[in-house]
Motif scaffolding. Structure first.
Motif, mmCIF file in Angstrom:
data_model
loop_
_atom_site.group_PDB
_atom_site.id
_atom_site.type_symbol
_atom_site.label_atom_id
_atom_site.label_comp_id
_atom_site.label_asym_id
_atom_site.label_seq_id
_atom_site.Cartn_x
_atom_site.Cartn_y
_atom_site.Cartn_z
ATOM 1 N N ARG A 18 29.368 31.633 39.539
ATOM 2 C CA ARG A 18 30.645 31.774 40.241
ATOM 3 C C ARG A 18 31.820 31.587 39.279
ATOM 4 O O ARG A 18 32.825 32.296 39.376
ATOM 5 N N LEU A 19 31.700 30.627 38.362
ATOM 6 C CA LEU A 19 32.765 30.403 37.379
ATOM 7 C C LEU A 19 33.016 31.670 36.562
ATOM 8 O O LEU A 19 34.165 32.032 36.299
ATOM 9 N N GLU A 20 31.939 32.349 36.178
ATOM 10 C CA GLU A 20 32.089 33.591 35.414
ATOM 11 C C GLU A 20 32.618 34.719 36.296
ATOM 12 O O GLU A 20 33.529 35.451 35.901
ATOM 13 N N ALA A 21 32.055 34.853 37.503
ATOM 14 C CA ALA A 21 32.449 35.945 38.409
ATOM 15 C C ALA A 21 33.926 35.870 38.787
ATOM 16 O O ALA A 21 34.589 36.894 38.929
ATOM 17 N N GLU A 22 34.436 34.647 38.945
ATOM 18 C CA GLU A 22 35.826 34.485 39.368
ATOM 19 C C GLU A 22 36.791 34.297 38.196
ATOM 20 O O GLU A 22 37.965 34.001 38.396
ATOM 21 N N GLY A 23 36.280 34.474 36.970
ATOM 22 C CA GLY A 23 37.149 34.484 35.797
ATOM 23 C C GLY A 23 37.606 33.125 35.306
ATOM 24 O O GLY A 23 38.549 33.049 34.523
#
Length: 172
Positions: A36-41
């Motif tokens: 999620r941290l990567e997906a949401e930038g």
């Protein structure tokens, strides 16, 4: 420019637990994972898990804020001596193992540690931290959420090894 892990600590620590350890804040912190941290930038092209530390260049400003919030809550949970004076409590021990070259990321824990040692080939440091937690509000869920975020946003280990022992548990 990298921010030192304890920069601004007195100001943030003075805020104590405030409302950040309220159940909704803990639920929000616990909702984050690396994907999620990567997906949401919030996490930007980080090195693979188990690799080097994740530096500020791999975190967005929102990622920096989330890391700061997780550290502040972790610091308040483990280092705030006012908690013991606030009512009935139990003393709990957290044992945390970190690679020696990444241990500085949690340098503020040195002040709370009751024991620091080496593990195995001395490539890892072991921190044993005793802290007071209110008898009616165990901190384990908040600690887990904070440690997972610190790992996902900075430490970058495959697994961050930690164990919590209450007064009735056998030692780690």
């Amino acid at each position: 420019m990298a921010t030192h892990p304890t920069a601004g600590e007195p100001d943030r620590c003075a805020a104590g637990r405030s409302d950040r350890s309220a159940p909704d804040a803990v639920t929000r912190l616990a909702s984050w994972n690396r994907a999620r941290l990567e997906a949401e930038g919030l996490l930007l092209n980080p090195p693979p898990r188990g690799g080097p530390l994740i530096g500020p260049a791999h975190r967005s400003p929102a990622g920096e804020d989330l890391l700061r919030e997780a550290r502040d809550l972790l610091r308040a949970l483990l280092c705030d001596e006012r908690r013991a004076a606030s009512g009935p409590h139990r003393v709990t021990t957290l044992t945390l193992t970190l690679p020696r070259d990444k241990a500085h990321t949690l340098a503020f824990l040195l002040r709370a540690a009751t024991e620091i040692g080496t593990v195995g080939t001395a490539g890892h440091l072991l921190f044993r931290i005793e802290y007071a937690e209110p008898a009616d509000a165990p901190a384990d869920r908040a600690l887990t959420a904070c440690l997972r975020l610190v790992n996902d946003l900075e430490v970058n280990e495959r697994e961050l090894y930690g164990r919590e022992n209450g007064p009735d548990d056998p030692p780690a």
